[in-house]
Design a protein around this motif. Structure first.
Motif, mmCIF file in Angstrom:
data_model
loop_
_atom_site.group_PDB
_atom_site.id
_atom_site.type_symbol
_atom_site.label_atom_id
_atom_site.label_comp_id
_atom_site.label_asym_id
_atom_site.label_seq_id
_atom_site.Cartn_x
_atom_site.Cartn_y
_atom_site.Cartn_z
ATOM 1 N N PHE A 45 1.015 -1.468 0.167
ATOM 2 C CA PHE A 45 0.026 0.047 0.444
ATOM 3 C C PHE A 45 0.776 1.145 -0.534
ATOM 4 C CE2 PHE A 45 -3.039 -2.880 2.002
ATOM 5 C CZ PHE A 45 -4.257 -2.828 0.662
ATOM 6 N N ARG A 46 2.065 1.083 0.240
ATOM 7 C CA ARG A 46 3.260 2.298 -0.266
ATOM 8 C C ARG A 46 2.515 3.033 1.084
ATOM 9 N NH1 ARG A 46 5.570 1.757 -5.062
ATOM 10 N NH2 ARG A 46 5.146 -1.091 -5.987
ATOM 11 N N LEU A 47 1.830 2.871 2.297
ATOM 12 C CA LEU A 47 1.768 3.562 3.775
ATOM 13 C C LEU A 47 3.176 4.108 4.121
ATOM 14 C CD1 LEU A 47 -1.896 2.517 4.755
ATOM 15 C CD2 LEU A 47 -0.849 4.670 3.289
ATOM 16 N N PRO A 48 3.345 4.945 4.996
ATOM 17 C CA PRO A 48 4.911 4.353 5.943
ATOM 18 C C PRO A 48 4.586 4.204 7.296
ATOM 19 C CG PRO A 48 4.597 6.505 5.491
ATOM 20 C CD PRO A 48 3.112 6.080 4.790
ATOM 21 N N ALA A 49 3.897 2.566 7.221
ATOM 22 C CA ALA A 49 4.512 2.537 8.422
ATOM 23 C C ALA A 49 5.763 1.680 9.313
ATOM 24 C CB ALA A 49 3.122 1.376 8.457
ATOM 25 N N ARG A 50 5.717 2.361 10.521
ATOM 26 C CA ARG A 50 7.113 2.094 10.786
ATOM 27 C C ARG A 50 6.648 1.065 12.254
ATOM 28 N NH1 ARG A 50 10.945 6.300 9.960
ATOM 29 N NH2 ARG A 50 11.279 5.919 11.513
ATOM 30 N N GLU A 51 8.058 0.491 13.030
ATOM 31 C CA GLU A 51 7.774 0.015 14.312
ATOM 32 C C GLU A 51 8.236 0.420 15.694
ATOM 33 O OE1 GLU A 51 10.910 -2.865 14.052
ATOM 34 O OE2 GLU A 51 12.734 -1.589 14.054
ATOM 35 N N ASP A 52 6.916 -0.261 15.913
ATOM 36 C CA ASP A 52 6.962 0.969 17.245
ATOM 37 C C ASP A 52 6.372 -0.521 19.418
ATOM 38 O OD1 ASP A 52 6.612 1.720 19.766
ATOM 39 O OD2 ASP A 52 4.699 2.881 18.781
ATOM 40 N N TYR A 53 8.014 -0.457 19.684
ATOM 41 C CA TYR A 53 7.923 -1.616 20.197
ATOM 42 C C TYR A 53 7.538 -1.031 21.815
ATOM 43 C CZ TYR A 53 10.187 -3.985 17.548
ATOM 44 O OH TYR A 53 11.030 -5.067 16.256
ATOM 45 N N ALA A 54 6.607 -0.206 22.078
ATOM 46 C CA ALA A 54 6.167 0.819 22.980
ATOM 47 C C ALA A 54 5.303 -0.041 23.835
ATOM 48 C CB ALA A 54 5.565 2.281 22.649
ATOM 49 N N ALA A 55 4.840 -0.809 23.178
ATOM 50 C CA ALA A 55 3.845 -1.859 24.394
ATOM 51 C C ALA A 55 3.915 -3.073 23.310
ATOM 52 C CB ALA A 55 2.217 -1.535 23.471
ATOM 53 N N LEU A 56 4.850 -3.845 22.706
ATOM 54 C CA LEU A 56 5.338 -5.219 23.448
ATOM 55 C C LEU A 56 4.926 -5.942 24.464
ATOM 56 C CD1 LEU A 56 6.541 -6.898 20.940
ATOM 57 C CD2 LEU A 56 8.642 -6.157 21.696
ATOM 58 N N PRO A 57 4.521 -6.885 24.189
ATOM 59 C CA PRO A 57 4.041 -7.926 25.596
ATOM 60 C C PRO A 57 5.515 -8.750 24.938
ATOM 61 C CG PRO A 57 2.463 -7.845 24.260
ATOM 62 C CD PRO A 57 3.282 -6.657 23.575
ATOM 63 N N TRP A 58 5.426 -9.943 26.626
ATOM 64 C CA TRP A 58 6.045 -11.203 26.308
ATOM 65 C C TRP A 58 5.300 -11.888 27.815
ATOM 66 C CZ3 TRP A 58 8.945 -6.936 27.001
ATOM 67 C CH2 TRP A 58 10.105 -6.704 27.836
ATOM 68 N N VAL A 59 5.208 -13.648 26.974
ATOM 69 C CA VAL A 59 5.155 -13.656 28.495
ATOM 70 C C VAL A 59 6.071 -15.543 28.573
ATOM 71 C CG1 VAL A 59 3.137 -15.591 29.300
ATOM 72 C CG2 VAL A 59 3.045 -13.350 27.365
ATOM 73 N N THR A 60 6.759 -15.891 29.740
ATOM 74 C CA THR A 60 6.828 -16.996 29.806
ATOM 75 C C THR A 60 6.141 -17.860 30.600
ATOM 76 O OG1 THR A 60 9.265 -15.586 30.372
ATOM 77 C CG2 THR A 60 9.060 -18.031 30.735
ATOM 78 N N TYR A 61 5.859 -19.093 29.794
ATOM 79 C CA TYR A 61 4.690 -19.834 30.527
ATOM 80 C C TYR A 61 5.150 -20.905 31.655
ATOM 81 C CZ TYR A 61 2.166 -17.792 26.521
ATOM 82 O OH TYR A 61 1.930 -16.856 25.891
ATOM 83 N N SER A 62 5.919 -20.039 32.443
ATOM 84 C CA SER A 62 6.124 -20.927 33.442
ATOM 85 C C SER A 62 4.493 -21.337 34.587
ATOM 86 C CB SER A 62 7.068 -20.082 34.079
ATOM 87 O OG SER A 62 6.737 -18.942 34.396
ATOM 88 N N ASP A 63 5.014 -21.857 35.245
ATOM 89 C CA ASP A 63 3.976 -21.795 35.773
ATOM 90 C C ASP A 63 4.584 -21.429 37.327
ATOM 91 O OD1 ASP A 63 1.661 -21.738 37.481
ATOM 92 O OD2 ASP A 63 1.360 -23.889 37.660
ATOM 93 N N PRO A 64 3.944 -20.315 38.023
ATOM 94 C CA PRO A 64 3.151 -19.429 37.647
ATOM 95 C C PRO A 64 3.788 -18.645 36.312
ATOM 96 C CG PRO A 64 4.378 -18.456 38.858
ATOM 97 C CD PRO A 64 5.106 -19.919 39.595
#
Length: 475
Positions: A333-352
């Motif tokens: 689409f030739r749109l200038p979309a840029r990466e932004d990690y300000a709200a990047l989540p991650w999870v470690t699937y341990s218990d808890p």
């Protein structure tokens, strides 16, 4: 060369990111070629997310049996609660999970979408051409989505002993007697706990500290659980050498200690797959960390984009999917979309589970200086009490009344973090979150209570009591 193809888009790599780009492009009417030398679905489906979570589920079931007595659920005839683990059946469960998802990522599905799929290694022969399996592909745009593989550290002796990585771990049909895990990141922690719950002895060795990217306060909750379940943790010391030890293996530590086990799992990070692509022929710059890209995921060849692990950025499947969306907007689409990690989540699937989005406390203090730290323990949550899962807490970070980070350690933290992804992405006000009406009893109420804690001193302070007293005098 037996065939020449011209197309609008050529995707190299059929993992999560590559498949998402190829599917979107084909359904938008772009002539698309997809090249994959290995298994369709890539690491996530075959050797990563899917098999690991299937194994963790089996381990959780074993742990539920082992701890059922705390709920008053007992076995007749005094048989105890130690489960009998059929590891071959566990392996069949893992393979079944992969097989159930595989059709969605299959060659047949993508050919049904109109994608030309080539199962071969790819290499650039020029800035706008790729050769794969005897086919020359010319494309207006290329997307590199070749992913990553397990990094093998340069430990003396490692090349002379058999060892496991995530690429071979899930092929086992017999349980290891004593598994030594090298690496205390998410993969190491998850697999250490899972194999311990499945009845194996486990020793985890981490040169630095457990889960170093996460908030130390919350990591401590996971550390205590691993220790309580019998995982031997060795932190703050590296491995000087690896040796054979009878039919097993031994890790010689930097402090002279020696850890012997039956099997060795190397979980020491990831390495991007950039070899064999002949990137120089296309003018694409790469370094040890991955392929160099700008904020729009363009490489040094403006016709070529890169997504997912191969960029050397956060190595998560959801990041590859996010990258895919950015590339579709930029390339199609030739749109200038840029990466932004300000709200990047991650999870470690341990218990808890341990989940994070936005800034950790250390990052928030460095970025904003004055921040508000709000905590709410699950011990004060009615659902957690009812289910016997009171370990952990919700920890919110706010700057000027808006959420900039959230960490959760506790049951279903990976599910609970979704609300806080939205809160961080939109810089939501604490007052908005504290005012939500949530169903009772749910674990998510702990997050609402954490936000509400920001207003407790004012709400129940002397000025408020005085105001209420004055209003009562007025009738």
């Amino acid at each position: 060369m037996t065939e020449r193809l011209s197309c609008g888009l050529c995707v190299i790599g059929a993992g999560s990111g590559g498949l998402s780009v190829a599917a979107a492009a084909a359904q938008m009417g772009v002539k698309t070629v997809l090249i994959e030398r290995g298994a369709m679905g890539g690491d996530c489906l075959n050797t990563g997310c899917v098999p690991s979570k299937a194994l963790i589920a089996a381990a959780k079931a074993a742990h539920a049996v082992r701890t059922a007595g705390r709920f008053g659920v007992v076995f007749p005839s005094g048989g105890g609660h130690e489960p009998a683990v059929d590891f071959a059946a566990v392996h069949a469960h893992v393979r079944g999970a992969i097989a159930a998802i595989a059709p969605h990522d299959s060659q047949e599905r993508f050919e049904g979408l109109g994608v030309r799929v080539i199962r071969a290694s790819a290499r650039f022969t020029g800035p706008g051409t790729v050769e794969a399996g005897g086919v020359e592909v010319r494309a207006r745009r290329f997307v590199l989505a070749t992913g990553s593989r397990a990094a093998v550290p340069p430990i003396p002796g490692l090349d002379s002993v058999p060892f496991l990585t995530n690429e071979t771990l899930f092929e086992r049909t017999a349980a290891p007697e004593h598994l030594i895990v090298l690496g205390g990141g998410p993969i190491g922690v998850e697999m250490a706990q899972a194999f311990r719950r499945l009845g194996c002895r486990v020793t985890l060795v981490e040169k630095q500290t457990l889960l170093p990217r996460d908030d130390p306060e919350l990591v401590e909750v996971v550390r205590r659980r691993l220790d309580a379940e019998g995982v031997t943790l060795v932190e703050g010391v590296g491995v000087a050498a690896v040796q054979r030890a009878g039919n097993g293996v031994a890790a010689v530590l930097d402090d002279g200690r020696r850890v012997e086990g039956s099997d060795l799992l190397v979980a020491a990070g990831r390495r991007p797959n950039v070899e064999d692509l002949d990137l120089d022929a296309a003018g694409i710059e790469a370094h040890r960390g991955g392929i160099a890209t700008d904020k729009r995921l363009r490489t040094t060849n403006p016709r070529v984009y890169a997504v997912g692990d191969v960029t050397g950025g956060p190595a998560f499947t959801h990041v590859a999917g996010y990258h895919a969306g950015l590339v579709v907007r930029n390339a199609l689409f030739r749109l200038p979309a840029r990466e932004d990690y300000a709200a990047l989540p991650w999870v470690t699937y341990s218990d808890p589970e341990l989940a994070q989005v936005g800034s950790t406390e250390a990052e928030a203090r460095a970025a904003y200086g004055n921040i508000e730290v709000l905590r709410q323990p699950f011990a004060a949550n009615d659902r957690a009490r009812a289910e016997g899962g009171t370990e952990g807490l919700v920890k919110l970070l706010a700057h000027r009344g808006r959420v900039v980070g959230a960490s959760i350690v506790g049951a279903q933290a990976g599910e609970q973090i979704a609300l806080w992804c939205l809160a961080v992405a939109t810089r939501a006000k604490l007052s908005t979150l504290a005012g939500l009406v949530l169903p009772y009893p749910t674990l998510s109420e702990a997050g609402k209570r954490a936000a509400g804690n920001a207003f407790t001193p004012t709400l129940f302070g002397a000025r408020t009591r005085t105001l209420v007293r004055i209003l009562s005098w007025l009738g």
